[in-house]
Design a protein around this motif. Structure first.
Motif, PDB file in Angstrom:
ATOM      1  N   GLY A   6     -67.260  69.526 126.815  1.00 14.24           N
ATOM      2  CA  GLY A   6     -68.528  69.704 127.493  1.00 14.24           C
ATOM      3  C   GLY A   6     -68.825  68.524 128.373  1.00 14.24           C
ATOM      4  O   GLY A   6     -68.461  67.401 128.062  1.00 14.24           O
ATOM      5  N   GLY A   7     -69.491  68.817 129.495  1.00 11.03           N
ATOM      6  CA  GLY A   7     -69.824  67.703 130.361  1.00 11.03           C
ATOM      7  C   GLY A   7     -70.385  68.164 131.674  1.00 11.03           C
ATOM      8  O   GLY A   7     -70.740  69.335 131.859  1.00 11.03           O
ATOM      9  N   ILE A   8     -70.515  67.205 132.567  1.00 13.90           N
ATOM     10  CA  ILE A   8     -71.048  67.459 133.908  1.00 13.90           C
ATOM     11  C   ILE A   8     -69.975  67.136 134.925  1.00 13.90           C
ATOM     12  O   ILE A   8     -69.343  66.077 134.854  1.00 13.90           O
ATOM     13  N   THR A   9     -69.747  68.044 135.832  1.00 12.90           N
ATOM     14  CA  THR A   9     -68.761  67.809 136.881  1.00 12.90           C
ATOM     15  C   THR A   9     -69.454  67.786 138.231  1.00 12.90           C
ATOM     16  O   THR A   9     -70.395  68.563 138.475  1.00 12.90           O
ATOM     17  N   GLN A  10     -68.980  66.886 139.061  1.00 13.01           N
ATOM     18  CA  GLN A  10     -69.472  66.788 140.434  1.00 13.01           C
ATOM     19  C   GLN A  10     -68.253  66.808 141.355  1.00 13.01           C
ATOM     20  O   GLN A  10     -67.247  66.154 141.077  1.00 13.01           O
ATOM     21  N   SER A  11     -68.381  67.565 142.398  1.00  7.21           N
ATOM     22  CA  SER A  11     -67.272  67.588 143.348  1.00  7.21           C
ATOM     23  C   SER A  11     -67.815  67.648 144.759  1.00  7.21           C
ATOM     24  O   SER A  11     -68.883  68.196 145.008  1.00  7.21           O
ATOM     25  N   PRO A  12     -67.045  67.073 145.692  1.00 11.23           N
ATOM     26  CA  PRO A  12     -65.877  66.243 145.480  1.00 11.23           C
ATOM     27  C   PRO A  12     -66.271  64.822 145.089  1.00 11.23           C
ATOM     28  O   PRO A  12     -67.447  64.496 145.081  1.00 11.23           O
TER      29      PRO A  12
ATOM     30  N   GLN B 222     -80.367  61.237 129.197  1.00  9.13           N
ATOM     31  CA  GLN B 222     -79.751  62.006 130.263  1.00  9.13           C
ATOM     32  C   GLN B 222     -78.244  61.792 130.239  1.00  9.13           C
ATOM     33  O   GLN B 222     -77.755  60.707 129.921  1.00  9.13           O
ATOM     34  N   PHE B 223     -77.523  62.854 130.579  1.00  6.58           N
ATOM     35  CA  PHE B 223     -76.067  62.825 130.642  1.00  6.58           C
ATOM     36  C   PHE B 223     -75.682  62.905 132.118  1.00  6.58           C
ATOM     37  O   PHE B 223     -76.166  63.789 132.837  1.00  6.58           O
ATOM     38  N   PHE B 224     -74.819  62.001 132.537  1.00  6.51           N
ATOM     39  CA  PHE B 224     -74.518  61.869 133.955  1.00  6.51           C
ATOM     40  C   PHE B 224     -73.127  62.391 134.305  1.00  6.51           C
ATOM     41  O   PHE B 224     -72.191  62.303 133.502  1.00  6.51           O
ATOM     42  N   GLY B 225     -73.004  62.888 135.529  1.00  5.08           N
ATOM     43  CA  GLY B 225     -71.712  63.224 136.083  1.00  5.08           C
ATOM     44  C   GLY B 225     -71.048  61.988 136.671  1.00  5.08           C
ATOM     45  O   GLY B 225     -71.618  60.891 136.647  1.00  5.08           O
ATOM     46  N   PRO B 226     -69.841  62.151 137.227  1.00  3.00           N
ATOM     47  CA  PRO B 226     -69.096  61.007 137.763  1.00  3.00           C
ATOM     48  C   PRO B 226     -69.546  60.570 139.141  1.00  3.00           C
ATOM     49  O   PRO B 226     -69.149  59.504 139.609  1.00  3.00           O
ATOM     50  N   GLY B 227     -70.358  61.382 139.809  1.00  2.00           N
ATOM     51  CA  GLY B 227     -70.885  60.990 141.108  1.00  2.00           C
ATOM     52  C   GLY B 227     -70.052  61.454 142.288  1.00  2.00           C
ATOM     53  O   GLY B 227     -68.862  61.749 142.160  1.00  2.00           O
ATOM     54  N   THR B 228     -70.711  61.533 143.430  1.00  2.00           N
ATOM     55  CA  THR B 228     -70.063  61.819 144.720  1.00  2.00           C
ATOM     56  C   THR B 228     -70.480  60.746 145.713  1.00  2.00           C
ATOM     57  O   THR B 228     -71.679  60.475 145.858  1.00  2.00           O
TER      58      THR B 228
ATOM     59  N   ARG C 118     -68.642  63.336 156.310  1.00  2.00           N
ATOM     60  CA  ARG C 118     -69.235  64.315 157.224  1.00  2.00           C
ATOM     61  C   ARG C 118     -69.656  63.615 158.495  1.00  2.00           C
ATOM     62  O   ARG C 118     -69.937  62.415 158.509  1.00  2.00           O
ATOM     63  N   LYS C 119     -69.701  64.406 159.543  1.00  2.00           N
ATOM     64  CA  LYS C 119     -70.187  63.884 160.810  1.00  2.00           C
ATOM     65  C   LYS C 119     -71.706  63.936 160.823  1.00  2.00           C
ATOM     66  O   LYS C 119     -72.329  64.812 160.208  1.00  2.00           O
ATOM     67  N   GLU C 120     -72.277  63.008 161.552  1.00  2.00           N
ATOM     68  CA  GLU C 120     -73.730  62.969 161.682  1.00  2.00           C
ATOM     69  C   GLU C 120     -74.224  64.287 162.264  1.00  2.00           C
ATOM     70  O   GLU C 120     -73.606  64.854 163.163  1.00  2.00           O
ATOM     71  N   GLY C 121     -75.330  64.782 161.707  1.00  2.00           N
ATOM     72  CA  GLY C 121     -75.921  66.019 162.196  1.00  2.00           C
ATOM     73  C   GLY C 121     -75.497  67.256 161.446  1.00  2.00           C
ATOM     74  O   GLY C 121     -76.050  68.338 161.653  1.00  2.00           O
ATOM     75  N   GLN C 122     -74.506  67.115 160.543  1.00  2.00           N
ATOM     76  CA  GLN C 122     -74.041  68.255 159.756  1.00  2.00           C
ATOM     77  C   GLN C 122     -74.738  68.261 158.409  1.00  2.00           C
ATOM     78  O   GLN C 122     -74.926  67.207 157.786  1.00  2.00           O
ATOM     79  N   ASN C 123     -75.079  69.453 157.940  1.00  2.00           N
ATOM     80  CA  ASN C 123     -75.538  69.580 156.565  1.00  2.00           C
ATOM     81  C   ASN C 123     -74.327  69.539 155.632  1.00  2.00           C
ATOM     82  O   ASN C 123     -73.217  69.955 156.001  1.00  2.00           O
ATOM     83  N   VAL C 124     -74.537  69.059 154.420  1.00  2.00           N
ATOM     84  CA  VAL C 124     -73.449  69.028 153.450  1.00  2.00           C
ATOM     85  C   VAL C 124     -74.030  69.315 152.068  1.00  2.00           C
ATOM     86  O   VAL C 124     -75.138  68.877 151.752  1.00  2.00           O
ATOM     87  N   THR C 125     -73.279  70.080 151.258  1.00  2.00           N
ATOM     88  CA  THR C 125     -73.751  70.438 149.916  1.00  2.00           C
ATOM     89  C   THR C 125     -72.876  69.784 148.866  1.00  2.00           C
ATOM     90  O   THR C 125     -71.651  69.905 148.897  1.00  2.00           O
ATOM     91  N   LEU C 126     -73.533  69.088 147.922  1.00  2.03           N
ATOM     92  CA  LEU C 126     -72.852  68.444 146.813  1.00  2.03           C
ATOM     93  C   LEU C 126     -72.997  69.331 145.580  1.00  2.03           C
ATOM     94  O   LEU C 126     -74.092  69.813 145.271  1.00  2.03           O
ATOM     95  N   SER C 127     -71.898  69.488 144.886  1.00  2.60           N
ATOM     96  CA  SER C 127     -71.872  70.377 143.731  1.00  2.60           C
ATOM     97  C   SER C 127     -72.168  69.617 142.448  1.00  2.60           C
ATOM     98  O   SER C 127     -71.746  68.468 142.275  1.00  2.60           O
ATOM     99  N   CYS C 128     -72.881  70.260 141.532  1.00  2.00           N
ATOM    100  CA  CYS C 128     -73.107  69.732 140.192  1.00  2.00           C
ATOM    101  C   CYS C 128     -73.112  70.895 139.218  1.00  2.00           C
ATOM    102  O   CYS C 128     -73.916  71.827 139.354  1.00  2.00           O
TER     103      CYS C 128
END
Lengths: 116, 112
Positions: free
Chosen positions: A2-8, A105-111, A13-23
């Motif tokens: 069990g745990g928390i995963t974060q990817s990537p 709180q339980f933490f993921g590894p971070g992006t 990213r280039k400036e002006g682009q939206n980006v989504t971080l997974s958790c």
């Protein structure tokens, strides 16, 4: 396990682009959190969610958006409106809705996000 | 105290030395105080969550105390070992913030 995963782990990213971080978490925790870390500063709360389909702004929510459609997932979108998006992002969870922060709180590894 | 403050920012100790760090937080409307250990290339892990004035908690060689009336907590490490090297974070829910406010951490290096 069990745990928390974060990817990537690293994201560019280039400036002006939206980006989504997974958790994603498989701990069956109700509450989830997004933090940002900048050099020399403490973790700062961006958004948190105490339960599915509900979320609240943290201290630095401007330029970010989240969703909580499933209990195990809490993705963070960094929009082009975020003025200084380059930072280290940490996702966390706690076992139940926690209005006074009584639960660890339980933490993921971070992006690490770098906007060029 | 309006924010969570930790001191020192960093320190180096010799293996076997005992050491302690300080965390200051708003004493009004106190709810909880958390300590986390964050090793390099790993995720932060909870050490203690304390909610009552006078609380003392212990895990192996590490212990913590809490004074909610004056707004401080101490973290003690007895007989430091190289594997204790990490950044130690404290966070409180107090004052106007019911969610955690983190300090910037104390970076501990234990030299063999």
């Amino acid at each position: 396990d069990g745990g928390i995963t974060q990817s990537p782990k690293y994201l560019f990213r280039k400036e002006g682009q939206n980006v989504t971080l997974s958790c994603e978490q498989n701990l069956n925790h109700d509450a989830m959190y997004w933090y940002r870390q900048d050099p020399g500063q403490g973790l700062r709360l961006i958004y948190y969610s105490q339960i599915v389909n509900d979320f609240q702004k943290g201290d630095i929510a401007e330029g970010y958006s989240v969703s909580r459609e499933k209990k195990e997932s809490f993705p963070l979108t960094v929009t082009s409106a975020q003025k200084n998006p380059t930072a280290f992002y940490l996702c966390a969870s706690s076992i139940q809705a926690d209005f006074y922060s009584y639960n660890e709180q339980f933490f993921g590894p971070g992006t690490r996000l770098t906007v060029l | 105290i309006l924010n969570v403050e930790q001191s020192p920012q960093s320190l180096h100790v010799q293996e076997g030395d005992s050491t302690n760090f300080t965390c200051s937080f708003p004493s009004s409307n106190f709810y909880a105080l958390h300590w986390y250990r964050w090793e390099t290339a790993k995720s932060p892990e909870a050490l203690f969550v304390m909610t009552l004035n006078g609380d003392e908690k212990k895990k192996g060689r590490i212990s913590a105390t809490l004074n909610t009336k004056e707004g401080y907590s101490y973290l003690y490490i007895k007989g430091s070992q190289p594997e204790d090297s990490a950044t130690y974070l404290c966070a409180s829910s107090s004052g106007s913030a019911r969610q955690l406010t983190f300090g910037s951490g104390t970076q501990l290096t234990v030299l063999p």
